[in-house]
Scaffold this motif. Sequence first.
Motif, PDB file in Angstrom:
ATOM      1  N   TRP A 122      43.693  31.061  44.228  1.00 63.43           N
ATOM      2  CA  TRP A 122      42.905  31.898  43.340  1.00 63.43           C
ATOM      3  C   TRP A 122      43.724  32.992  42.667  1.00 63.43           C
ATOM      4  O   TRP A 122      43.538  33.233  41.461  1.00 63.43           O
ATOM      5  CB  TRP A 122      41.706  32.474  44.082  1.00 63.43           C
ATOM      6  N   PRO A 161      34.357  32.792  46.194  1.00 60.67           N
ATOM      7  CA  PRO A 161      33.202  33.022  47.070  1.00 60.67           C
ATOM      8  C   PRO A 161      33.023  31.886  48.086  1.00 60.67           C
ATOM      9  O   PRO A 161      33.287  30.725  47.778  1.00 60.67           O
ATOM     10  CB  PRO A 161      32.018  33.064  46.101  1.00 60.67           C
ATOM     11  N   ARG A 162      32.555  32.252  49.263  1.00 58.77           N
ATOM     12  CA  ARG A 162      32.168  31.230  50.232  1.00 58.77           C
ATOM     13  C   ARG A 162      30.933  30.495  49.736  1.00 58.77           C
ATOM     14  O   ARG A 162      30.864  29.262  49.797  1.00 58.77           O
ATOM     15  CB  ARG A 162      31.905  31.881  51.592  1.00 58.77           C
ATOM     16  N   HIS A 163      29.947  31.275  49.259  1.00 59.85           N
ATOM     17  CA  HIS A 163      28.701  30.711  48.747  1.00 59.85           C
ATOM     18  C   HIS A 163      28.243  31.578  47.584  1.00 59.85           C
ATOM     19  O   HIS A 163      27.904  32.739  47.769  1.00 59.85           O
ATOM     20  CB  HIS A 163      27.634  30.689  49.845  1.00 59.85           C
ATOM     21  N   ARG A 179      32.273  25.712  42.130  1.00 64.11           N
ATOM     22  CA  ARG A 179      32.124  24.581  43.036  1.00 64.11           C
ATOM     23  C   ARG A 179      33.433  23.806  43.123  1.00 64.11           C
ATOM     24  O   ARG A 179      33.871  23.403  44.207  1.00 64.11           O
ATOM     25  CB  ARG A 179      30.992  23.673  42.558  1.00 64.11           C
ATOM     26  N   GLY A 194      35.892  25.256  45.320  1.00 61.12           N
ATOM     27  CA  GLY A 194      35.624  25.155  46.749  1.00 61.12           C
ATOM     28  C   GLY A 194      34.439  25.928  47.258  1.00 61.12           C
ATOM     29  O   GLY A 194      34.126  25.872  48.459  1.00 61.12           O
ATOM     30  N   ALA A 195      33.733  26.663  46.411  1.00 56.77           N
ATOM     31  CA  ALA A 195      32.583  27.445  46.848  1.00 56.77           C
ATOM     32  C   ALA A 195      31.349  26.561  47.003  1.00 56.77           C
ATOM     33  O   ALA A 195      31.179  25.571  46.291  1.00 56.77           O
ATOM     34  CB  ALA A 195      32.282  28.558  45.846  1.00 56.77           C
ATOM     35  N   GLU A 196      30.484  26.933  47.924  1.00 59.40           N
ATOM     36  CA  GLU A 196      29.143  26.390  47.943  1.00 59.40           C
ATOM     37  C   GLU A 196      28.371  27.092  46.837  1.00 59.40           C
ATOM     38  O   GLU A 196      28.514  28.305  46.658  1.00 59.40           O
ATOM     39  CB  GLU A 196      28.487  26.657  49.297  1.00 59.40           C
ATOM     40  N   GLY A 200      27.031  39.972  52.685  1.00 59.29           N
ATOM     41  CA  GLY A 200      26.517  39.082  51.653  1.00 59.29           C
ATOM     42  C   GLY A 200      25.148  39.486  51.156  1.00 59.29           C
ATOM     43  O   GLY A 200      24.739  40.644  51.238  1.00 59.29           O
ATOM     44  N   ALA A 209      23.886  34.027  50.772  1.00 58.55           N
ATOM     45  CA  ALA A 209      25.067  33.818  49.940  1.00 58.55           C
ATOM     46  C   ALA A 209      26.066  34.951  50.144  1.00 58.55           C
ATOM     47  O   ALA A 209      25.688  36.068  50.506  1.00 58.55           O
ATOM     48  CB  ALA A 209      24.675  33.728  48.470  1.00 58.55           C
ATOM     49  N   SER A 210      27.320  34.657  49.898  1.00 55.22           N
ATOM     50  CA  SER A 210      28.339  35.708  49.977  1.00 55.22           C
ATOM     51  C   SER A 210      28.385  36.520  48.695  1.00 55.22           C
ATOM     52  O   SER A 210      28.737  37.704  48.715  1.00 55.22           O
ATOM     53  CB  SER A 210      29.708  35.086  50.255  1.00 55.22           C
ATOM     54  N   HIS A 211      28.018  35.891  47.552  1.00 57.78           N
ATOM     55  CA  HIS A 211      28.059  36.545  46.249  1.00 57.78           C
ATOM     56  C   HIS A 211      26.829  36.134  45.436  1.00 57.78           C
ATOM     57  O   HIS A 211      26.329  35.015  45.589  1.00 57.78           O
ATOM     58  CB  HIS A 211      29.315  36.154  45.472  1.00 57.78           C
TER      59      HIS A 211
END
Length: 453
Positions: free
Chosen positions: A79, A168-170, A188, A191-193, A241, A254-256
């Motif tokens: 990133w 973001p993780r999610h 996505r 790699g983010a959900e 989150g 969600a993380s973001h």
Amino acid sequence: MEFDAIVVGAGQAGPALAFRLAASGRRVAMIERGPAGGTCVNTGCTPTKTLVASARVAHLARRAADFGVTLPGEVGIDWPKVRARMEAVVARSRDGLTKSLGSTEGITFIRGHARFTAPHEMEVNGERHAAPWIFLDVGAHAVAPPVPGLETVPWLDNARLLQIEAVPRHLAILGGSYIGLEFAQVFRRFGAEVTIIETSPRLIAREDPEISEAIHDMLAAEGIVSHLGARVAAVARDGEGVLLRLEGGPEIRASHLLVAAGRRPNTDDLGLEAAGIARDARGAILVDDALRTDVPGVWALGECNGRGAFTHTTWNDYEIVAANLLDGEQRRVTDRLPCYALFTDPPLGRVGMTEAEARQAGHRLLVGRRPMTRVNRAVEKGETTGLMKAVVDADSHRILGAAILGTDGDEAVHGMLDLMQAGVPYTTLQRTVHIHPTVSELIPTMLGELQPG
């Protein structure tokens, strides 16, 4: 200071107009409170399409085996490097424009916030500036919907999302329209959900149902979850989150959180009341077909006039004003055809009316469709998602609208756009020989297979 013209806003229309006015021998004040280049260069087209490009490379690398190509190890995302590349592309455009504005003879580049104090006077940094001609190109900003608790969480708009320190993780996204969908696919692929929450029953609900459905299926195939016809009852912090509670639906952790639910013109703090310049309920400055406000000698261009929300329409606003003032022409906003693109991968290119809009307008229709699975170039590239569609007036044989969702759709649609602008019947394109193998070559074939709609 006294000038011949004041231009407020160094977005897409403002600088071009300032350069043109200066070249005509006029003394121009170019006023900008933020980075030169406006939304497109700094937080819109330039950075986001740079991210789209990085995300596409990652996506194709993961599909390498489909093309008989082997790669050593798993595809990853760096990133910081992705972001550094994006920032370098942005800086190239922004810094070049800044240098040009500061060095062009006839232009005084003023940094600061401009406010009207009278119809042809503005104050910037405590100094008064006046001119018989004033041009407003102040753009717009993201707005938040009235969601309970939203003010208590660190939600992101499109600009702040570009500055995050890690993928973001999610990522939860409020809004299933053009901005939200582009970011959804990008992150996505990084790699983010990703979860989309949209109040309408369809994504990008202004499109015809089959286009919306194809885009939904395309994103779902990549693992993006969409909650349609959904409303957020409340938002709250959830550790570091965000927790979103949907009305009659699940909770989403969600993380973001990205809010992509609309924009408002940057007109609330311009002092328009002091100049007597009228706005509509959304804050857009009211203009006529020549982009003149109701105050003689004042024009509004770009997003702030509500007549177009795109870089290409903003640039056309500049062309209209410059041609009318400096070239003796009589160009109008209503002369241009509505056109735009959704820059997912594959992209959607759109021009004119949808089938629903054409039917509502009372046209008798001929409709053509062709899936991208029947376009050789798409098959050869291994990118068969989408379809192309044309809507034709059955009586005049003029093309009323077209959509191409598929590989190179944002480019191929311009053939339809050009034909519509020329005002000639669809048979002109149907009988034109196109190059094989391309996406565009199947447009004449589709037009030859029109059916009553």
